[in-house]
Each structure stands twice: as C-alpha cells, then as structure tokens.
Design a protein around this motif. Structure first.
Motif, mmCIF file in Angstrom:
data_model
loop_
_atom_site.group_PDB
_atom_site.id
_atom_site.type_symbol
_atom_site.label_atom_id
_atom_site.label_comp_id
_atom_site.label_asym_id
_atom_site.label_seq_id
_atom_site.Cartn_x
_atom_site.Cartn_y
_atom_site.Cartn_z
ATOM 1 N N GLU A 274 11.369 79.036 7.295
ATOM 2 C CA GLU A 274 10.359 78.157 6.719
ATOM 3 C C GLU A 274 10.444 78.145 5.195
ATOM 4 O OE1 GLU A 274 8.174 76.090 8.067
ATOM 5 O OE2 GLU A 274 8.864 76.487 10.093
ATOM 6 N N GLU B 136 4.771 68.438 4.860
ATOM 7 C CA GLU B 136 3.884 69.560 5.151
ATOM 8 C C GLU B 136 3.202 70.057 3.873
ATOM 9 O OE1 GLU B 136 4.117 73.915 7.425
ATOM 10 O OE2 GLU B 136 5.941 72.747 7.066
ATOM 11 N N PRO C 189 4.639 77.324 3.025
ATOM 12 C CA PRO C 189 3.763 76.513 3.890
ATOM 13 C C PRO C 189 2.329 77.000 3.840
ATOM 14 C CG PRO C 189 5.209 77.944 5.189
ATOM 15 C CD PRO C 189 5.677 78.026 3.783
ATOM 16 N N HIS D 55 11.545 74.723 2.627
ATOM 17 C CA HIS D 55 10.771 74.209 1.498
ATOM 18 C C HIS D 55 11.442 74.480 0.152
ATOM 19 C CE1 HIS D 55 7.334 72.965 3.892
ATOM 20 N NE2 HIS D 55 7.378 74.133 4.523
ATOM 21 N N ASN D 56 12.404 75.349 0.128
ATOM 22 C CA ASN D 56 13.094 75.707 -1.122
ATOM 23 C C ASN D 56 14.609 75.755 -0.896
ATOM 24 O OD1 ASN D 56 10.547 76.682 -2.836
ATOM 25 N ND2 ASN D 56 10.391 77.582 -0.792
ATOM 26 N N LYS E 49 7.790 77.254 -3.093
ATOM 27 C CA LYS E 49 6.818 76.608 -2.207
ATOM 28 C C LYS E 49 6.743 77.385 -0.899
ATOM 29 C CE LYS E 49 7.650 71.922 -3.969
ATOM 30 N NZ LYS E 49 8.144 70.579 -3.606
ATOM 31 N N THR F 104 1.871 72.551 1.171
ATOM 32 C CA THR F 104 2.400 73.833 0.685
ATOM 33 C C THR F 104 1.534 74.383 -0.440
ATOM 34 O OG1 THR F 104 3.852 72.725 -0.926
ATOM 35 C CG2 THR F 104 4.788 73.218 1.253
#
Length: 314
Positions: free
Chosen positions: A287, A260, A313, A291-292, A311, A262
């Motif tokens: 979310e 995705e 989205p 990402h983290n 990061k 970012t």
C-alpha cells in the motif's frame, strides 16, 4: 386393357398421390414454430450478415477541432486523414478507451490544477494520456512515469533520480517538470501545437525541421510517423474523452477509478526498512509503495537529510 395391367396403373397413381400428400404435410409441419425456431425469427443468426449483428461505423470528423485553442486544419486532406485515423483507432480499441476514462477520473484531478497553476493549457492532460496511458510506464529508451521524462531532463529540472529514489514516478513533481518543458518549447517555437510536438521530437529537432522546410506550423511539416501522429492522437483523445457517449462509451461514475484518501507524513531521516515503517502507520509495504512509487527500494537512504513527503492511506 386387361385386368392385371389396369390394377398396376391404378396402384401406381395411388402411390404417387400418397407421396405428394406426405411431402406437402412435411413442408407444412416444418413451418410450425418450435422452441428452436421462434415464430418471429425467419432466419438463423448464422444466416445474418455481420452488419445486422454488429456495426463498425465510419466516424464523422467534427468541425472546429482545436488543440489548446489553436485551429486544427481538417480542411487539408492529409490532416483530415490523420485525424480520422486516430479517431478510428482510439474509438474502436474499446477496452483501452474504457481504461483511459477510468484512470482519467482518478488522476486528472491531480494533473489539472498543476497545469493551470503553471499557465499550461488544460488540453495538455491528454498528452499524458498518449504518453503513458496514465500509468507509471517505462519506455525502451528509458523514459519513465506518467510524463515519460528522460533521466537527463529530470535532473536538469531538479528531480532526484537514482536507484533509491526516482521522482519521475512522483506525479505532482513530474507534472511540474513537464510544465517547465512545455513552456520553454512554446517560448522557443511560438505555438502550443509545436510545443506538444516538441515533447515527442525535442525542441532542437522541431526547430531544425521548421528551419529546413521553411515553414512555421506543425501541420505544414513533413515528419516521421511517430511525430506526425503525435498531435492528431492528442486531438483525437481530447475529442473522444470529452464526448464519451458520442463515441459509444457508456459507463456510470461508480465504474470509474477513485483516488484514495491519504495523509502525508514528512520524513527527514533515513528509513531502514520501509515495510516495518508502513506497519507503524497501520498499513503495509504494498500500500505504501502504491501511493509512493518514487520510492524504488525497501529503504530510504537519505544521507543528506532531505525532507520527503510520504503518502499513507487514510
């Protein structure tokens, strides 16, 4: 012959002939195709041999196998059998194999350039595959992340590891640490194959085995089962994942997992509530943590005012 007796004989003959004709008609009727018995279907599925329905084939071991440009000596019987085992196990574990293709499409584009920038052969991306299945896994021994890095190794190589932040779950940073370890192992042991084995057994452990057995090659060592299977597993995954259709894996690009997009936000202060912080950027706690994953709690303490990249989205 008297009349009553003659009558009984004739009647018996008639009854016998009638029975024979009836049996013949039934047999003929049974051969007429019906919905249950198609004309082109001579036997029921249950009567077929398993090999007519599903084949489990022996695999042909390719010639010229190599790891990081180093020859895999399949001319040696024990090495051939070890490679064969890993090819079979990883080909016929179909669900796991498909997941590896799907995840690799998502994460190899992150791993590959970091390996290249650090002078590590591209084949080492398959080491991450066998270590963690390209997931943020945790081993019983406490190794974590895609590269299964131990806490002491992480700290020795500059990663932050505590209850609040664990950068072993930071894919880019963890890949760089893995590169450092592998380069040191190559410099000490003399080959990339031995460096790969050392990732499993340790530099000291491999050096000690080489010295005690008076050899200088991974394939000449007598090792415990885990380390003995380690490099053949990497070689097998490389072969299978480089040639999916050859090993029966069929998929379209749209079937694979996508990375995705970012944006990156720099933070040099504490975050008192990560859920609230996420909402400010139009996302949510789940979310942000996807990402983290290196953020281990709902706060970022950051007493030292360290600069972090988070990061989000896009």
């Amino acid at each position: 012959m008297n009349k009553p007796l003659r009558f009984l004989v004739v009647l018996s003959i008639v009854l016998i002939c009638g029975a024979l004709i009836n049996a013949t008609q039934k047999e003929d009727i049974s051969q007429i195709p019906t919905k249950e018995t198609p004309a082109n279907k001579e036997t029921k599925i249950s009567d077929k041999n398993t090999s007519e329905l599903y084949e489990i084939k022996a695999l042909k071991i390719p010639k010229g196998l190599n790891f990081a440009g180093e020859h895999v000596p399949i001319e040696k019987q024990d090495i051939r059998e070890r490679i064969d085992r890993e090819l079979l196990v990883n080909t016929y574990w179909q669900s796991n194999g498909l997941l590896m293709f799907k995840r690799a499409h998502k994460y190899f584009p992150i791993i590959e350039p970091i390996l290249a920038e650090n002078g590590i052969p591209d084949d080492f991306k398959y080491l991450a595959v066998i270590e963690s299945g390209l997931q943020n896994a945790t081993s019983p021994a406490g190794a974590r992340g895609f590269w299964q890095i131990m806490k002491a190794t992480a700290k020795e190589n500059g990663l932050e590891v505590n209850n609040n932040v664990d950068e072993r779950y930071h894919l880019e940073k963890a890949t760089k640490v893995a590169c450092k370890y592998l380069q040191k192992a190559k410099d000490r042991l003399g080959s990339w194959t031995l460096a790969a084995a050392a990732y499993n057994a340790g530099n000291y452990g491999m050096a000690k085995k080489l010295e005690s057995q008076k050899v200088n090659n991974y394939y000449d060592l007598l090792l415990g089962q885990e380390t003995s299977r380690y490099v053949p597993r990497i070689v097998a995954l490389k072969e299978i994942m480089s040639n999916p259709k050859k090993y029966g894996f069929v998929f379209e690009t749209e079937d694979l997992y996508q990375l995705e997009s970012t944006i990156t936000v720099e933070i040099d202060t504490a975050i008192n509530n990560i859920a609230v912080f996420a909402q400010k950027f139009g996302t949510n706690y789940k979310e942000l943590k996807i990402h983290n994953p290196w953020l281990r709690e709902n706060v970022l303490n950051n007493a030292s005012r360290k600069k972090y990249e988070i990061k989000l989205p896009q």
